[in-house]
Scaffold this active site. Structure first.
Site, PDB file in Angstrom:
ATOM      1  N   GLY A  43      -7.390  -9.768  40.457  1.00 52.38           N
ATOM      2  CA  GLY A  43      -7.203  -8.313  40.503  1.00 52.38           C
ATOM      3  C   GLY A  43      -7.356  -7.571  39.183  1.00 52.38           C
ATOM      4  N   ASP A  99      -3.324  -6.332  37.259  1.00 53.38           N
ATOM      5  CA  ASP A  99      -3.519  -5.143  38.085  1.00 53.38           C
ATOM      6  C   ASP A  99      -2.184  -4.453  38.382  1.00 53.38           C
ATOM      7  OD1 ASP A  99      -2.660  -7.212  39.736  1.00 53.38           O
ATOM      8  OD2 ASP A  99      -4.250  -6.987  41.218  1.00 53.38           O
ATOM      9  N   ASP A 102       4.696  -5.689  40.661  1.00 52.95           N
ATOM     10  CA  ASP A 102       5.366  -5.177  41.857  1.00 52.95           C
ATOM     11  C   ASP A 102       6.795  -5.745  41.875  1.00 52.95           C
ATOM     12  OD1 ASP A 102       5.818  -4.157  44.413  1.00 52.95           O
ATOM     13  OD2 ASP A 102       4.731  -5.742  45.429  1.00 52.95           O
ATOM     14  N   THR A 103       7.046  -6.840  42.590  1.00 49.70           N
ATOM     15  CA  THR A 103       8.381  -7.440  42.556  1.00 49.70           C
ATOM     16  C   THR A 103       8.679  -8.019  41.163  1.00 49.70           C
ATOM     17  OG1 THR A 103       7.575  -9.621  43.211  1.00 49.70           O
ATOM     18  CG2 THR A 103       8.221  -8.138  44.988  1.00 49.70           C
ATOM     19  N   GLY A 104       7.627  -8.356  40.421  1.00 49.99           N
ATOM     20  CA  GLY A 104       7.799  -8.945  39.091  1.00 49.99           C
ATOM     21  C   GLY A 104       7.837 -10.472  39.114  1.00 49.99           C
ATOM     22  N   LYS A 130       4.893  -0.758  39.712  1.00 50.54           N
ATOM     23  CA  LYS A 130       5.721  -0.311  40.850  1.00 50.54           C
ATOM     24  C   LYS A 130       7.163  -0.690  40.514  1.00 50.54           C
ATOM     25  CE  LYS A 130       2.484  -1.277  44.714  1.00 50.54           C
ATOM     26  NZ  LYS A 130       2.321  -2.252  45.835  1.00 50.54           N
ATOM     27  N   ASP A 158      -7.390  -6.000  45.953  1.00 52.16           N
ATOM     28  CA  ASP A 158      -7.916  -6.293  47.288  1.00 52.16           C
ATOM     29  C   ASP A 158      -6.842  -6.300  48.358  1.00 52.16           C
ATOM     30  OD1 ASP A 158      -6.557  -8.723  46.433  1.00 52.16           O
ATOM     31  OD2 ASP A 158      -7.545  -9.702  48.132  1.00 52.16           O
ATOM     32  N   ARG A 164     -12.259  -4.561  46.522  1.00 49.29           N
ATOM     33  CA  ARG A 164     -12.171  -4.650  45.057  1.00 49.29           C
ATOM     34  C   ARG A 164     -13.190  -3.762  44.358  1.00 49.29           C
ATOM     35  NH1 ARG A 164      -8.819  -9.070  43.810  1.00 49.29           N
ATOM     36  NH2 ARG A 164      -8.986 -10.852  45.187  1.00 49.29           N
TER      37      ARG A 164
HETATM   38  P1  IMP Z   1       4.502  -9.355  42.325  1.00 43.53           P
HETATM   39  O1  IMP Z   1       4.699 -10.827  42.088  1.00 43.53           O
HETATM   40  O2  IMP Z   1       5.197  -8.902  43.579  1.00 43.53           O
HETATM   41  O3  IMP Z   1       4.892  -8.499  41.132  1.00 43.53           O
HETATM   42  O4  IMP Z   1       2.968  -9.095  42.615  1.00 43.53           O
HETATM   43  C1  IMP Z   1       2.037 -10.001  42.171  1.00 43.53           C
HETATM   44  C2  IMP Z   1       0.607  -9.621  42.389  1.00 43.53           C
HETATM   45  O5  IMP Z   1       0.404  -9.265  43.732  1.00 43.53           O
HETATM   46  C3  IMP Z   1       0.098  -8.433  41.596  1.00 43.53           C
HETATM   47  O6  IMP Z   1      -0.245  -8.766  40.280  1.00 43.53           O
HETATM   48  C4  IMP Z   1      -1.120  -8.103  42.420  1.00 43.53           C
HETATM   49  O7  IMP Z   1      -2.195  -8.955  42.086  1.00 43.53           O
HETATM   50  C5  IMP Z   1      -0.644  -8.358  43.822  1.00 43.53           C
HETATM   51  N1  IMP Z   1      -0.185  -7.073  44.399  1.00 43.53           N
HETATM   52  C6  IMP Z   1       1.053  -6.520  44.365  1.00 43.53           C
HETATM   53  N2  IMP Z   1       1.066  -5.316  44.966  1.00 43.53           N
HETATM   54  C7  IMP Z   1      -0.213  -5.116  45.368  1.00 43.53           C
HETATM   55  C8  IMP Z   1      -0.872  -4.020  46.025  1.00 43.53           C
HETATM   56  O8  IMP Z   1      -0.286  -2.973  46.348  1.00 43.53           O
HETATM   57  N3  IMP Z   1      -2.198  -4.185  46.256  1.00 43.53           N
HETATM   58  C9  IMP Z   1      -2.903  -5.294  45.881  1.00 43.53           C
HETATM   59  N4  IMP Z   1      -2.334  -6.327  45.260  1.00 43.53           N
HETATM   60  C10 IMP Z   1      -1.008  -6.230  45.001  1.00 43.53           C
HETATM   61 MG    MG Z   2      -2.317  -9.452  39.910  1.00 47.60          MG
END
Ligand code: IMP
Ligand code: MG
Length: 176
Positions: A43, A99, A102-104, A130, A158, A164
């Site tokens: 991403g 990219d 989100d949750t981290g 986010k 994506d 993408r």
């Molecule tokens: P996390 O572990 O929840 O912070 O998210 C991990 C990864 O999930 C991010 O780096 C993105 O690659 C993907 N991701 C999270 N939210 C989105 C979204 O809204 N659209 C597309 N990919 C996402």
């Molecule tokens: Mg990512």
């Protein structure tokens, strides 16, 4: 999500201007230092390519590939390293470019992994932060955009490997 429609969120020109700004800001921070970018695939590839060209300093770049989604819109919490770094990290000024944070959960796993390789400094740059959705505390030093929930696609991001190539950011919404 069977049928879906795309709702525009950030247009191409706004992304271009913001990436230019971030490039200047990061360039000032790393002036006189050797900056090593670690781009998170897949991403982060379009954002990293544009950001790199907006920097007034000349960075090196490496790539790492993580996956946590597997064709859904919710993070599984299980982070897989699908491809690891190829360059040395020890002693370098590392900037992770991703990219979305989100949750981290993914960034936490990645930061722990890279920190164990003993970089001189370690910071995070994300196209989208986010921050309201965090499940673990992660500080994003450079965020192009702060956005709330909603599943984003475009500009490298994506849903099930689609979208993408779009040059702006959209929220994917189920259509009736
Ligand atoms: P996390 O572990 O929840 O912070 O998210 C991990 C990864 O999930 C991010 O780096 C993105 O690659 C993907 N991701 C999270 N939210 C989105 C979204 O809204 N659209 C597309 N990919 C996402
Ligand atoms: Mg990512």
């Amino acid at each position: 999500m069977k049928e879906s429609k795309l709702k525009p969120v950030v247009d191409r020109e706004t992304i271009r201007r913001r990436v230019e700004e971030l490039g200047q800001e990061i360039g000032e921070r790393y002036q006189g230092k050797c900056l090593h970018i670690i781009c998170v695939l897949k991403g982060g590839f379009i954002f990293a390519a544009d950001l790199m060209r907006a920097l007034p300093v000349s960075p090196t770049i490496d790539f790492i590939r993580l996956a946590s989604y597997g064709g859904t819109t919710e993070s599984s919490g299980n982070i897989d390293f699908l491809a690891d770094l190829s360059d040395e990290v020890c002693g370098k000024h590392v900037l992770i470019v991703d990219d979305i944070v989100d949750t981290g959960l993914s960034m936490r796993a990645l930061l722990d992994h890279i920190a164990s390789l003993e970089p001189a400094t370690l910071e995070v740059c994300a196209l989208v932060d986010k921050s309201e959705r965090r499940r673990v505390p992660i500080h994003v030093e450079y965020a192009a955009f702060q956005l709330p929930g909603g599943f984003l696609v475009g500009y490298g991001m994506d849903y099930a490997e689609q979208y993408r190539n779009l040059d702006a950011l959209y929220v994917l919404e189920p259509s009736e």
